[in-house]
Design a protein around this motif. Sequence first.
Motif, PDB file in Angstrom:
ATOM      1  N   THR A   1       0.809  -1.210   0.000  1.00  0.00           N
ATOM      2  CA  THR A   1       0.000   0.000   0.000  1.00  0.00           C
ATOM      3  C   THR A   1       0.847   1.266   0.000  1.00  0.00           C
ATOM      4  O   THR A   1       0.540   2.237  -0.698  1.00  0.00           O
ATOM      5  N   ALA A   2       1.916   1.279   0.768  1.00  0.00           N
ATOM      6  CA  ALA A   2       2.704   2.496   0.934  1.00  0.00           C
ATOM      7  C   ALA A   2       3.515   2.843  -0.308  1.00  0.00           C
ATOM      8  O   ALA A   2       3.797   4.017  -0.564  1.00  0.00           O
ATOM      9  N   ASP A   3       3.902   1.839  -1.094  1.00  0.00           N
ATOM     10  CA  ASP A   3       4.856   2.049  -2.188  1.00  0.00           C
ATOM     11  C   ASP A   3       4.218   2.522  -3.488  1.00  0.00           C
ATOM     12  O   ASP A   3       4.933   2.888  -4.425  1.00  0.00           O
ATOM     13  N   ILE A   4       2.911   2.496  -3.585  1.00  0.00           N
ATOM     14  CA  ILE A   4       2.235   2.851  -4.833  1.00  0.00           C
ATOM     15  C   ILE A   4       1.893   4.337  -4.829  1.00  0.00           C
ATOM     16  O   ILE A   4       1.234   4.834  -3.920  1.00  0.00           O
ATOM     17  N   THR A   5       2.333   5.062  -5.860  1.00  0.00           N
ATOM     18  CA  THR A   5       2.037   6.489  -5.964  1.00  0.00           C
ATOM     19  C   THR A   5       0.788   6.705  -6.812  1.00  0.00           C
ATOM     20  O   THR A   5       0.360   5.824  -7.569  1.00  0.00           O
ATOM     21  N   THR A   6       0.214   7.890  -6.693  1.00  0.00           N
ATOM     22  CA  THR A   6      -0.949   8.215  -7.514  1.00  0.00           C
ATOM     23  C   THR A   6      -0.585   8.241  -8.998  1.00  0.00           C
ATOM     24  O   THR A   6      -1.415   7.898  -9.846  1.00  0.00           O
ATOM     25  N   ALA A   7       0.650   8.634  -9.318  1.00  0.00           N
ATOM     26  CA  ALA A   7       1.087   8.627 -10.712  1.00  0.00           C
ATOM     27  C   ALA A   7       1.091   7.210 -11.268  1.00  0.00           C
ATOM     28  O   ALA A   7       0.677   6.977 -12.416  1.00  0.00           O
ATOM     29  N   GLU A   8       1.535   6.243 -10.471  1.00  0.00           N
ATOM     30  CA  GLU A   8       1.549   4.844 -10.906  1.00  0.00           C
ATOM     31  C   GLU A   8       0.126   4.316 -11.068  1.00  0.00           C
ATOM     32  O   GLU A   8      -0.155   3.545 -11.994  1.00  0.00           O
ATOM     33  N   ILE A   9      -0.741   4.702 -10.157  1.00  0.00           N
ATOM     34  CA  ILE A   9      -2.137   4.267 -10.260  1.00  0.00           C
ATOM     35  C   ILE A   9      -2.752   4.785 -11.559  1.00  0.00           C
ATOM     36  O   ILE A   9      -3.367   4.030 -12.319  1.00  0.00           O
ATOM     37  N   ALA A  10      -2.577   6.077 -11.815  1.00  0.00           N
ATOM     38  CA  ALA A  10      -3.145   6.671 -13.022  1.00  0.00           C
ATOM     39  C   ALA A  10      -2.598   6.001 -14.275  1.00  0.00           C
ATOM     40  O   ALA A  10      -3.351   5.693 -15.212  1.00  0.00           O
ATOM     41  N   ALA A  11      -1.287   5.754 -14.296  1.00  0.00           N
ATOM     42  CA  ALA A  11      -0.678   5.124 -15.461  1.00  0.00           C
ATOM     43  C   ALA A  11      -1.209   3.716 -15.673  1.00  0.00           C
ATOM     44  O   ALA A  11      -1.470   3.289 -16.811  1.00  0.00           O
ATOM     45  N   ALA A  12      -1.382   2.963 -14.583  1.00  0.00           N
ATOM     46  CA  ALA A  12      -1.883   1.591 -14.690  1.00  0.00           C
ATOM     47  C   ALA A  12      -3.321   1.555 -15.183  1.00  0.00           C
ATOM     48  O   ALA A  12      -3.722   0.644 -15.915  1.00  0.00           O
ATOM     49  N   VAL A  13      -4.111   2.548 -14.787  1.00  0.00           N
ATOM     50  CA  VAL A  13      -5.508   2.628 -15.229  1.00  0.00           C
ATOM     51  C   VAL A  13      -5.605   3.133 -16.666  1.00  0.00           C
ATOM     52  O   VAL A  13      -6.557   2.830 -17.378  1.00  0.00           O
TER      53      VAL A  13
ATOM     54  N   TYR B   1      -7.709  12.283  -9.684  1.00  0.00           N
ATOM     55  CA  TYR B   1      -8.108  13.153  -8.586  1.00  0.00           C
ATOM     56  C   TYR B   1      -9.573  13.572  -8.691  1.00  0.00           C
ATOM     57  O   TYR B   1     -10.197  13.928  -7.679  1.00  0.00           O
ATOM     58  N   TYR B   2     -10.137  13.516  -9.893  1.00  0.00           N
ATOM     59  CA  TYR B   2     -11.559  13.812 -10.043  1.00  0.00           C
ATOM     60  C   TYR B   2     -12.390  12.779  -9.269  1.00  0.00           C
ATOM     61  O   TYR B   2     -13.420  13.109  -8.669  1.00  0.00           O
ATOM     62  N   HIS B   3     -11.929  11.533  -9.295  1.00  0.00           N
ATOM     63  CA  HIS B   3     -12.658  10.451  -8.636  1.00  0.00           C
ATOM     64  C   HIS B   3     -12.259  10.296  -7.168  1.00  0.00           C
ATOM     65  O   HIS B   3     -13.104  10.020  -6.308  1.00  0.00           O
ATOM     66  N   PHE B   4     -10.972  10.431  -6.882  1.00  0.00           N
ATOM     67  CA  PHE B   4     -10.459  10.266  -5.524  1.00  0.00           C
ATOM     68  C   PHE B   4      -9.404  11.336  -5.265  1.00  0.00           C
ATOM     69  O   PHE B   4      -8.360  11.351  -5.915  1.00  0.00           O
ATOM     70  N   LYS B   5      -9.667  12.194  -4.311  1.00  0.00           N
ATOM     71  CA  LYS B   5      -8.754  13.294  -4.015  1.00  0.00           C
ATOM     72  C   LYS B   5      -7.462  12.798  -3.375  1.00  0.00           C
ATOM     73  O   LYS B   5      -6.398  13.384  -3.565  1.00  0.00           O
ATOM     74  N   ARG B   6      -7.575  11.738  -2.566  1.00  0.00           N
ATOM     75  CA  ARG B   6      -6.415  11.228  -1.836  1.00  0.00           C
ATOM     76  C   ARG B   6      -6.441   9.702  -1.842  1.00  0.00           C
ATOM     77  O   ARG B   6      -7.497   9.085  -2.009  1.00  0.00           O
ATOM     78  N   LYS B   7      -5.281   9.094  -1.611  1.00  0.00           N
ATOM     79  CA  LYS B   7      -5.202   7.640  -1.508  1.00  0.00           C
ATOM     80  C   LYS B   7      -6.081   7.142  -0.356  1.00  0.00           C
ATOM     81  O   LYS B   7      -6.641   6.036  -0.419  1.00  0.00           O
ATOM     82  N   GLU B   8      -6.206   7.945   0.676  1.00  0.00           N
ATOM     83  CA  GLU B   8      -7.060   7.593   1.808  1.00  0.00           C
ATOM     84  C   GLU B   8      -8.480   7.269   1.359  1.00  0.00           C
ATOM     85  O   GLU B   8      -9.096   6.311   1.844  1.00  0.00           O
ATOM     86  N   GLN B   9      -9.012   8.037   0.417  1.00  0.00           N
ATOM     87  CA  GLN B   9     -10.373   7.789  -0.067  1.00  0.00           C
ATOM     88  C   GLN B   9     -10.463   6.469  -0.830  1.00  0.00           C
ATOM     89  O   GLN B   9     -11.476   5.776  -0.762  1.00  0.00           O
ATOM     90  N   ILE B  10      -9.405   6.138  -1.554  1.00  0.00           N
ATOM     91  CA  ILE B  10      -9.380   4.846  -2.251  1.00  0.00           C
ATOM     92  C   ILE B  10      -9.404   3.717  -1.230  1.00  0.00           C
ATOM     93  O   ILE B  10     -10.170   2.749  -1.369  1.00  0.00           O
ATOM     94  N   LEU B  11      -8.585   3.816  -0.197  1.00  0.00           N
ATOM     95  CA  LEU B  11      -8.544   2.780   0.832  1.00  0.00           C
ATOM     96  C   LEU B  11      -9.887   2.652   1.540  1.00  0.00           C
ATOM     97  O   LEU B  11     -10.339   1.534   1.821  1.00  0.00           O
ATOM     98  N   GLU B  12     -10.530   3.753   1.826  1.00  0.00           N
ATOM     99  CA  GLU B  12     -11.827   3.706   2.500  1.00  0.00           C
ATOM    100  C   GLU B  12     -12.877   3.024   1.630  1.00  0.00           C
ATOM    101  O   GLU B  12     -13.695   2.241   2.131  1.00  0.00           O
ATOM    102  N   THR B  13     -12.853   3.314   0.323  1.00  0.00           N
ATOM    103  CA  THR B  13     -13.816   2.695  -0.589  1.00  0.00           C
ATOM    104  C   THR B  13     -13.551   1.207  -0.747  1.00  0.00           C
ATOM    105  O   THR B  13     -14.484   0.389  -0.736  1.00  0.00           O
ATOM    106  N   LEU B  14     -12.278   0.842  -0.870  1.00  0.00           N
ATOM    107  CA  LEU B  14     -11.927  -0.569  -0.963  1.00  0.00           C
ATOM    108  C   LEU B  14     -12.289  -1.304   0.326  1.00  0.00           C
ATOM    109  O   LEU B  14     -12.772  -2.442   0.289  1.00  0.00           O
ATOM    110  N   PHE B  15     -12.076  -0.655   1.462  1.00  0.00           N
ATOM    111  CA  PHE B  15     -12.394  -1.307   2.731  1.00  0.00           C
ATOM    112  C   PHE B  15     -13.887  -1.586   2.850  1.00  0.00           C
ATOM    113  O   PHE B  15     -14.284  -2.624   3.396  1.00  0.00           O
TER     114      PHE B  15
END
Length: 223
Positions: free
Chosen positions: A28-40, A48-62
């Motif tokens: 979880t700690a090693d993945i940057t938002t840039a890597e997430i965007a590139a993978a998607v 950032y339109y969908h999730f402002k912070r990684k925290e919001q992604i974790l909350e939604t996944l949880f």
Amino acid sequence: MATTAGRRSGTRQRILETCRELFNRRGTADITTAEIAAAVGINEGNLYYHFKRKEQILETLFAAFAAELREVAAADLAEGEAETRAARYFRGWFGLMWEWRFFYRDAMVVRRLAPGLQAELERLADEGQADLRRALRSMAANGLIVADDDELERMMVNAWIVATYWIDYLRMRHGVGDITRRHLDWGAWQLMGIFEPYLTAEGRRLLAAAGGVRPGPVPEGQA
């Protein structure tokens, strides 16, 4: 033709699925938002339109993880097709542990990145233990195990510890860095061992149906 709302929903879901895959594979700690965007396949602004912070992604996944865990924990071994239910119940935690392994492996990091999840984590643990306690009492009432209330409570606590902290055990005791399904099958077999001394003949039959072939020694880990 897809609507704008439909495309947005599809992008959001791809972000979540990609994040779960990346978090499971690399942490979880090693993945940057840039890597997430590139993978998607989107830019960071779209992310950032969908999730402002990684925290919001974790909350939604949880929230999705919690819903699946509650479904497994609420299974009742005494109803329906017993062999199928027993297999699903005893192995269910470890199946989820594979699909959502970053929540177990990176628990401390998740708590740091998404501190708002603390109360929900505690609530989920309380619910899960209550469901397991109910299932064990139901097993006793239906002649699958023979145990008094104190023994049932010890079984519940020990089963919860093994299921919840199995990945930590693999990492600290065996140096396992890359968790595989075989590691979790081994854990499921260990979990079943907690119930074995209390099983009736019918309970043993269900345990055999749920457990399958006994796994070999835990595979060597990669530190």
